[in-house]
Motif scaffolding. Structure first.
Motif: not given
Length: 240
Positions: A88-94, A157-165
Motif C-alpha cells: 500500500r502507498l501508506e506503508e511508504s508514506n506516499i 506507477h502504483h495504479l498500473i501495477n494493479e493491472y499485473r494480476p
C-alpha cells in the motif's frame, strides 16, 4: 570458544550452499530406506510424503524444510512472500491520489482506472509546467512542487501495477491457447498423413493383375525349361 561462522554475503550469483556435500549416493539411499520404513510403520503409500524426525546431521539437509510459518523467505538476498500482494502507498508514506480498494464501487459506479490514469497524466503535465515557471522565478520554492510530481509518478506507477494480476492471467491464457493451437495443428497434420497413406494403400489393393501375366512373370516357359535336354539329345544323335 566456538569458531566464528563466516559471514554470508548476498550477491546476484552466490556460491553453492555448503550442504551440497551431503547429497551423496550413500546418503540418498539411506534416507530413502528410512522413508520407506517410516511409511510402512505409519501405513502411508507414498513414502515421499513422510517427514522424518531425529535424523543424523549428515541427513538433515536431505529433507526439504517446512513452509515458512509467516509466509516469508529469502533467496539470493531478496525477500519473497507466499501471498505476493502489492504494498500500500501508506506503508511508504506516499500520499494516495485515488480511492483505496476498500472504498471503490461503493456508490454503484465502476472504478475506471483508465480515467484515473488520464487525470494523473494531465496533472503531471500541469505540475511540470508550474515547476518550470517556479524555477524561472523562485527556484527555492520548487521543492514542494517536485514532491507533488514525485507523488503523482508513484501513484501513476502504483495504479498500473494493479493491472499485473490481470496481465499475468491474460499472458497465461494466451500461452496455453498457443500451445493448444500448435497441438491441434500437429494432430491434424498426423491425421492428414494417415488418411493419405490409407488412400494409397486402398489404391494399391484395388489394382487387378491378370493370372496369365502373373504366371508368365513367375513361371519359366516350357521351351526354356526343356532347352538343356534338347541340346543333350541333339549331341547324342550327331555322335550316332
Amino acid at each position: 570458544m566456538e569458531e566464528e561462522q563466516p559471514q554470508q554475503v548476498s550477491s546476484t550469483w552466490p556460491p553453492p550452499p555448503p550442504f551440497w556435500r551431503d547429497f551423496t549416493p550413500e546418503n540418498l539411499a539411506r534416507i530413502d530406506e528410512l522413508r520407506k520404513q517410516e511409511a510402512e510403520r505409519q501405513g502411508i503409500e507414498d513414502a515421499s510424503k513422510v517427514r522424518l524426525e531425529g535424523l543424523p546431521r549428515e541427513l538433515r539437509n536431505l529433507q526439504p524444510p517446512l513452509e515458512p510459518a509467516d509466509g516469508v523467505w529469502r533467496v539470493f538476498g531478496d525477500t519473497y512472500r507466499l501471498n505476493d500482494e502489492l504494498p500500500r502507498l501508506e506503508e511508504s508514506n506516499i500520499r494516495r491520489l485515488f480511492p483505496n480498494p476498500e472504498e471503490r464501487d461503493r456508490d454503484g459506479k465502476h472504478f475506471d482506472r483508465a480515467l484515473i490514469l488520464k487525470r494523473l497524466a494531465k496533472s503531471l503535465l500541469l505540475n511540470f509546467l508550474e515547476l518550470v515557471g517556479l524555477l524561472a522565478i523562485n527556484p527555492e520554492a520548487a521543492e514542494e512542487k517536485t514532491n507533488d510530481i514525485r507523488d503523482l509518478f508513484i501513484n501513476f506507477h502504483h495504479l498500473i501495477n494493479e493491472y499485473r494480476p490481470h496481465q499475468a492471467r491474460e499472458s497465461l491464457i494466451s500461452m496455453m491457447q498457443a500451445q493448444l493451437d500448435r497441438t491441434r495443428g500437429e494432430t491434424n497434420a498426423i491425421r492428414d498423413a494417415k488418411d493419405k497413406a490409407e488412400r494409397i494403400m486402398e489404391g494399391l489393393g484395388s489394382l487387378k493383375v491378370e493370372d496369365d501375366l502373373i504366371s508368365t512373370l513367375t513361371t519359366p516357359s516350357k521351351k526354356e525349361f526343356w532347352a538343356p535336354e534338347d541340346e543333350t539329345w541333339a549331341s547324342v544323335v550327331e555322335d550316332i
